[in-house]
Scaffold this active site. Structure first.
Site, short mmCIF file in Angstrom:
data_model
loop_
_atom_site.label_atom_id
_atom_site.label_comp_id
_atom_site.label_asym_id
_atom_site.label_seq_id
_atom_site.Cartn_x
_atom_site.Cartn_y
_atom_site.Cartn_z
N GLU A 152 34.72 19.36 29.43
CA GLU A 152 35.84 19.39 27.55
C GLU A 152 35.30 18.20 27.01
O GLU A 152 34.01 18.22 27.16
CB GLU A 152 36.58 17.97 29.12
N TYR B 289 30.16 25.47 20.48
CA TYR B 289 31.05 25.61 21.92
C TYR B 289 31.71 27.30 21.88
O TYR B 289 30.90 28.37 22.50
CB TYR B 289 32.44 24.81 23.17
#
Length: 158
Positions: free
Chosen positions: A106, A118
């Protein structure tokens, strides 16, 4: 920039905790890191070190057939030097070595720099956790990497 990424040691906890407090508005406690490093058999942590100084750290939990990134942080003076990417790749390699090819995390909706990193490493957005962060009720973007091996360019058996 010369540094090494290596597994965390108990002696690293104080330095990791200092970075944690610098980087997060609701930091984990020092004791949480002690427990993660010394007691949690499902946890794996790595640090980036240069000349005996911890520059950053990252951790994950290995749960059945997936890895969950718990935290990743780089000392503010050493950001934008590839350390975060190196730390995350080290976690990905460790998960892969353990037979895990999926990873999740998260990230704050406002943390565009982290989301970009990411995505660069093969993560995709799959959902949102509304009000996830307790300090300001910010949403968390849920991201998954469904093929660590592909993201790292690995072939079967490597």
């Amino acid at each position: 920039m010369d540094y090494v990424v290596r597994p965390i040691k108990s002696d690293d906890v104080d330095a990791v905790w200092e970075i944690e407090k610098m980087c997060f508005s609701v930091p984990w406690s020092r004791q949480s890191f002690v427990l993660e490093v010394e007691k949690n058999k499902c946890a794996r942590y790595v640090v980036a070190e240069q000349d005996g100084n911890v520059l950053g750290y990252a951790g994950m939990w290995l749960i059945v057939d997936e890895a969950h990134v718990t935290n990743i942080a780089v000392h503010p003076l050493f950001r934008r030097k590839g350390i975060g990417q190196a730390l995350l790749k080290a976690l990905m390699m460790e998960a892969y070595r353990m037979g895990i090819d999926k990873m999740t995390l998260e990230v704050r909706a406002s943390n565009i720099a982290a989301q970009s990193l990411y995505k660069k490493l093969g993560f995709v957005e799959v959902g949102v956790r509304k009000g996830y962060y307790s300090d300001n009720d910010e949403d968390a973007v849920i991201m998954w990497n469904f093929s660590i091996s592909r993201a790292l360019g690995l072939k079967q058996g490597e």
